[in-house]
Design an enzyme around this catalytic site. Sequence first.
Site, PDB file in Angstrom:
ATOM      1  N   ALA A   1      41.568  35.992  31.277  1.00 18.78           N
ATOM      2  CA  ALA A   1      42.585  35.480  32.246  1.00 18.78           C
ATOM      3  C   ALA A   1      43.509  37.316  31.654  1.00 18.78           C
ATOM      4  O   ALA A   1      43.698  37.068  30.792  1.00 18.78           O
ATOM      5  CB  ALA A   1      43.366  34.214  30.753  1.00 18.78           C
ATOM      6  N   LEU A   2      43.750  37.511  32.371  1.00 20.48           N
ATOM      7  CA  LEU A   2      44.477  38.660  32.336  1.00 20.48           C
ATOM      8  C   LEU A   2      44.844  39.140  33.595  1.00 20.48           C
ATOM      9  O   LEU A   2      46.424  39.894  32.968  1.00 20.48           O
ATOM     10  CB  LEU A   2      43.132  40.226  32.797  1.00 20.48           C
ATOM     11  CG  LEU A   2      43.637  41.668  33.071  1.00 20.48           C
ATOM     12  CD1 LEU A   2      44.030  41.562  31.688  1.00 20.48           C
ATOM     13  CD2 LEU A   2      42.247  42.302  33.498  1.00 20.48           C
TER      14      LEU A   2
ATOM     15  N   GLU B   1      48.669  38.564  35.360  1.00 19.95           N
ATOM     16  CA  GLU B   1      49.844  37.367  35.707  1.00 19.95           C
ATOM     17  C   GLU B   1      51.108  37.849  37.041  1.00 19.95           C
ATOM     18  O   GLU B   1      50.645  38.410  37.896  1.00 19.95           O
ATOM     19  CB  GLU B   1      50.740  38.228  34.785  1.00 19.95           C
ATOM     20  CG  GLU B   1      50.550  37.748  32.744  1.00 19.95           C
ATOM     21  CD  GLU B   1      51.167  38.682  31.784  1.00 19.95           C
ATOM     22  OE1 GLU B   1      52.813  38.771  32.603  1.00 19.95           O
ATOM     23  OE2 GLU B   1      50.845  38.487  30.251  1.00 19.95           O
ATOM     24  N   PRO B   2      51.614  36.897  37.075  1.00 21.37           N
ATOM     25  CA  PRO B   2      52.694  36.544  38.316  1.00 21.37           C
ATOM     26  C   PRO B   2      52.876  38.253  38.799  1.00 21.37           C
ATOM     27  O   PRO B   2      52.767  38.979  39.871  1.00 21.37           O
ATOM     28  CB  PRO B   2      53.386  35.884  38.088  1.00 21.37           C
ATOM     29  CG  PRO B   2      53.116  34.637  37.219  1.00 21.37           C
ATOM     30  CD  PRO B   2      52.173  35.819  36.278  1.00 21.37           C
TER      31      PRO B   2
ATOM     32  N   GLY C   1      49.147  42.586  38.147  1.00 22.40           N
ATOM     33  CA  GLY C   1      48.015  42.326  39.250  1.00 22.40           C
ATOM     34  C   GLY C   1      47.288  43.469  38.924  1.00 22.40           C
ATOM     35  O   GLY C   1      46.263  43.977  37.674  1.00 22.40           O
TER      36      GLY C   1
ATOM     37  N   TRP D   1      46.103  33.672  38.949  1.00 18.46           N
ATOM     38  CA  TRP D   1      45.100  33.668  39.234  1.00 18.46           C
ATOM     39  C   TRP D   1      43.576  33.501  38.320  1.00 18.46           C
ATOM     40  O   TRP D   1      43.108  34.191  38.602  1.00 18.46           O
ATOM     41  CB  TRP D   1      44.422  35.099  40.093  1.00 18.46           C
ATOM     42  CG  TRP D   1      45.592  35.779  40.842  1.00 18.46           C
ATOM     43  CD1 TRP D   1      46.899  36.207  40.831  1.00 18.46           C
ATOM     44  CD2 TRP D   1      46.194  34.688  42.198  1.00 18.46           C
ATOM     45  NE1 TRP D   1      47.804  36.058  41.714  1.00 18.46           N
ATOM     46  CE2 TRP D   1      47.771  34.910  42.296  1.00 18.46           C
ATOM     47  CE3 TRP D   1      45.373  33.582  43.062  1.00 18.46           C
ATOM     48  CZ2 TRP D   1      48.290  35.107  43.585  1.00 18.46           C
ATOM     49  CZ3 TRP D   1      46.725  32.985  43.698  1.00 18.46           C
ATOM     50  CH2 TRP D   1      47.832  33.640  44.148  1.00 18.46           C
TER      51      TRP D   1
ATOM     52  N   GLN E   1      30.024  39.315  65.187  1.00 18.20           N
ATOM     53  CA  GLN E   1      30.462  39.043  66.444  1.00 18.20           C
ATOM     54  C   GLN E   1      28.932  39.330  66.990  1.00 18.20           C
ATOM     55  O   GLN E   1      29.245  38.889  68.332  1.00 18.20           O
ATOM     56  CB  GLN E   1      30.952  40.509  66.465  1.00 18.20           C
ATOM     57  CG  GLN E   1      31.559  41.051  67.868  1.00 18.20           C
ATOM     58  CD  GLN E   1      32.409  41.146  68.081  1.00 18.20           C
ATOM     59  OE1 GLN E   1      33.322  39.963  67.671  1.00 18.20           O
ATOM     60  NE2 GLN E   1      32.601  41.197  69.499  1.00 18.20           N
TER      61      GLN E   1
ATOM     62  N   GLY F   1      30.669  32.705  69.880  1.00 18.64           N
ATOM     63  CA  GLY F   1      31.606  31.916  69.933  1.00 18.64           C
ATOM     64  C   GLY F   1      31.107  30.681  68.615  1.00 18.64           C
ATOM     65  O   GLY F   1      31.378  30.522  68.089  1.00 18.64           O
TER      66      GLY F   1
ATOM     67  N   GLU G   1      39.120  41.809  40.414  1.00 19.43           N
ATOM     68  CA  GLU G   1      38.153  42.593  39.739  1.00 19.43           C
ATOM     69  C   GLU G   1      38.328  44.394  39.383  1.00 19.43           C
ATOM     70  O   GLU G   1      38.090  45.300  39.603  1.00 19.43           O
ATOM     71  CB  GLU G   1      36.942  42.474  39.404  1.00 19.43           C
ATOM     72  CG  GLU G   1      36.849  40.812  38.298  1.00 19.43           C
ATOM     73  CD  GLU G   1      35.269  41.165  37.840  1.00 19.43           C
ATOM     74  OE1 GLU G   1      34.465  41.766  37.284  1.00 19.43           O
ATOM     75  OE2 GLU G   1      34.590  39.472  37.911  1.00 19.43           O
TER      76      GLU G   1
HETATM   77  N1  COS Z   1      37.104  52.263  29.877  1.00 14.00           N
HETATM   78  C1  COS Z   1      37.557  52.643  28.679  1.00 14.00           C
HETATM   79  N2  COS Z   1      38.825  53.122  28.875  1.00 14.00           N
HETATM   80  C2  COS Z   1      39.598  53.043  29.229  1.00 14.00           C
HETATM   81  C3  COS Z   1      39.223  52.478  30.711  1.00 14.00           C
HETATM   82  C4  COS Z   1      37.708  51.873  30.536  1.00 14.00           C
HETATM   83  N3  COS Z   1      37.525  51.695  31.877  1.00 14.00           N
HETATM   84  N4  COS Z   1      39.681  53.090  31.808  1.00 14.00           N
HETATM   85  C5  COS Z   1      41.179  53.457  31.086  1.00 14.00           C
HETATM   86  N5  COS Z   1      41.033  53.430  29.690  1.00 14.00           N
HETATM   87  C6  COS Z   1      41.832  54.272  29.129  1.00 14.00           C
HETATM   88  C7  COS Z   1      42.667  55.414  29.141  1.00 14.00           C
HETATM   89  O1  COS Z   1      41.420  55.705  28.509  1.00 14.00           O
HETATM   90  C8  COS Z   1      43.670  55.503  28.272  1.00 14.00           C
HETATM   91  O2  COS Z   1      43.478  55.488  27.386  1.00 14.00           O
HETATM   92  P1  COS Z   1      44.576  56.250  26.770  1.00 14.00           P
HETATM   93  O3  COS Z   1      46.137  55.836  26.211  1.00 14.00           O
HETATM   94  O4  COS Z   1      43.880  56.760  24.595  1.00 14.00           O
HETATM   95  O5  COS Z   1      45.426  57.882  26.927  1.00 14.00           O
HETATM   96  C9  COS Z   1      44.177  53.656  28.106  1.00 14.00           C
HETATM   97  O6  COS Z   1      43.332  53.114  28.676  1.00 14.00           O
HETATM   98  C10 COS Z   1      45.075  54.066  29.383  1.00 14.00           C
HETATM   99  O7  COS Z   1      44.526  54.058  30.974  1.00 14.00           O
HETATM  100  P2  COS Z   1      45.406  54.350  31.856  1.00 14.00           P
HETATM  101  O8  COS Z   1      46.262  55.246  31.524  1.00 14.00           O
HETATM  102  O9  COS Z   1      44.053  54.639  33.664  1.00 14.00           O
HETATM  103  O10 COS Z   1      45.883  53.090  32.739  1.00 14.00           O
HETATM  104  P3  COS Z   1      47.185  52.138  33.817  1.00 14.00           P
HETATM  105  O11 COS Z   1      47.426  52.047  33.233  1.00 14.00           O
HETATM  106  O12 COS Z   1      47.939  53.475  34.967  1.00 14.00           O
HETATM  107  O13 COS Z   1      46.027  51.772  34.753  1.00 14.00           O
HETATM  108  C11 COS Z   1      44.457  50.712  36.461  1.00 14.00           C
HETATM  109  C12 COS Z   1      44.760  52.424  35.371  1.00 14.00           C
HETATM  110  C13 COS Z   1      45.679  50.263  37.250  1.00 14.00           C
HETATM  111  C14 COS Z   1      43.152  51.591  37.139  1.00 14.00           C
HETATM  112  C15 COS Z   1      44.127  49.685  35.815  1.00 14.00           C
HETATM  113  O14 COS Z   1      45.119  49.171  35.362  1.00 14.00           O
HETATM  114  C16 COS Z   1      43.346  48.356  36.598  1.00 14.00           C
HETATM  115  O15 COS Z   1      41.541  49.266  36.779  1.00 14.00           O
HETATM  116  N6  COS Z   1      43.800  47.601  37.271  1.00 14.00           N
HETATM  117  C17 COS Z   1      43.059  46.184  37.705  1.00 14.00           C
HETATM  118  C18 COS Z   1      42.834  45.468  37.230  1.00 14.00           C
HETATM  119  C19 COS Z   1      42.250  44.263  37.908  1.00 14.00           C
HETATM  120  O16 COS Z   1      41.286  44.884  37.709  1.00 14.00           O
HETATM  121  N7  COS Z   1      42.534  42.857  37.526  1.00 14.00           N
HETATM  122  C20 COS Z   1      42.124  41.735  38.137  1.00 14.00           C
HETATM  123  C21 COS Z   1      41.785  40.662  36.728  1.00 14.00           C
HETATM  124  S1  COS Z   1      40.074  40.484  37.164  1.00 14.00           S
HETATM  125  S2  COS Z   1      40.197  39.359  38.017  1.00 14.00           S
END
Ligand code: COS
Length: 393
Positions: A135-136, A138-139, A142, A167, A346, A350, A373
């Site tokens: 559970a990651l 939120e509305p 995302g 979701w 394709q 049909g 993800e």
């Molecule tokens: N492993 C370990 N640490 C990580 C990491 C990873 N793969 N990715 C990022 N971090 C760390 C960074 O190093 C940073 O650390 P510090 O605070 O010590 O500097 C911290 O986490 C924040 O990282 P970042 O600045 O890259 O975060 P952002 O908020 O910019 O977000 C994205 C990054 C967009 C890449 C992230 O939010 C993401 O993957 N979003 C999609 C999530 C997803 O998959 N949702 C679907 C849910 S599951 S169905």
Amino acid sequence: MPPRAPTRDHLDWPFFDEGHRALAAELDGFVAGGGLGSIDHHDVDAACRELVARLGAAGLLRHCVPKAFGGASEEIDSRALCLLRETLAYADGLADFAFAMQGLGTGAISLSGSQALKEEVLPKVARGEWISAFALSEPDAGSDVAAMACAARREGDDFVLNGEKTWISNGGIADVYTLFARTGEAPGTRGISAFVVFADTPGFTIAERIETIAPHPLARIRFENCRIPAAQLLGNPGEGFKIAMRTLDIFRPSVAAAATGFARRALDEAVAHAKGRKMFGATLADLPTAQSTLGEMATAIDAAALLTGRTAWRRDVQKLPTTREAAMAKMTATENAQWVIDQALQLFGGRGVQSGAITERLYCEIRALRIYEGATEVQKLVIGRELMKGATG
Ligand code: COS
């Protein structure tokens, strides 16, 4: 007719060893022996429960947890996860879903849970007695995980949860949820913590069931003054974002493998159809245009499989970080699979769009994988950022 089985040529690639080839044979036997058969998919809750029970009884869910807690190998083996998801997706998307969630839902517990939590949860999930969820989202959070608002407030030896998640796969049927909530140690990503929440905790409810184009259990869940012991915290307060990202690093290549399973099925169905379909005094397979399309489809699948195998091997054997590689594999495999399935449809003409056609099922199954993800756009961002980290400027 026995269920169609995927070709296994790629298991000769150096990423895999004898154990993986044995697992592939075991899986093929499980599917051919009716392991996934005779399940009514109209009731997705009942179907998923049955699939989890069967996968657990067959010992296949052991690949979702480490050996010390009922697992198949010391650490979760990425290549085994990929092989399992590819095979299950090839046969039945809901079976792949049921398998995958047992791993994703407990991945953070395997990584950062206390000994007591691991002992309580992981063996039951590995046996298929408990169903798990992650559970990651939120509305209003995302792709931007740092924007999450669901709150966990410390009160003595407890945390009190308030807010919503959406979701959530297996929402409504899961026994145990890995929850990410804001604990506020710092703004943004550094103020999030990870918890285990059991479904029968007072204050936890299912706010809404959600239906999608490829039906599976999915829900918006709600916490209202939901009190959990502090012992259900995973890792340290404020580490939740990193735990979530590390969990996703493990499971994103398995999404790539599932996409490749769907794509392989589409290619095999398209080849069989092309060979049998009479056209212009020959068969569809004799037409250069069809051969060219099939050639491109096969290449797109191998490109995806190579990136996926590289990622899993790097993690399992080299024990190196795979953030960049996992994002490349997930992006390429899901995008390529969508294209491959569209090309297969394709070629079917049909019949491809007819309700009940295999192409219709695959067309619906693949779509969400380009989003969940981490959407393709997020994977591009992750790859770009990783590239910058290593660059001199
Ligand atoms: N492993 C370990 N640490 C990580 C990491 C990873 N793969 N990715 C990022 N971090 C760390 C960074 O190093 C940073 O650390 P510090 O605070 O010590 O500097 C911290 O986490 C924040 O990282 P970042 O600045 O890259 O975060 P952002 O908020 O910019 O977000 C994205 C990054 C967009 C890449 C992230 O939010 C993401 O993957 N979003 C999609 C999530 C997803 O998959 N949702 C679907 C849910 S599951 S169905």
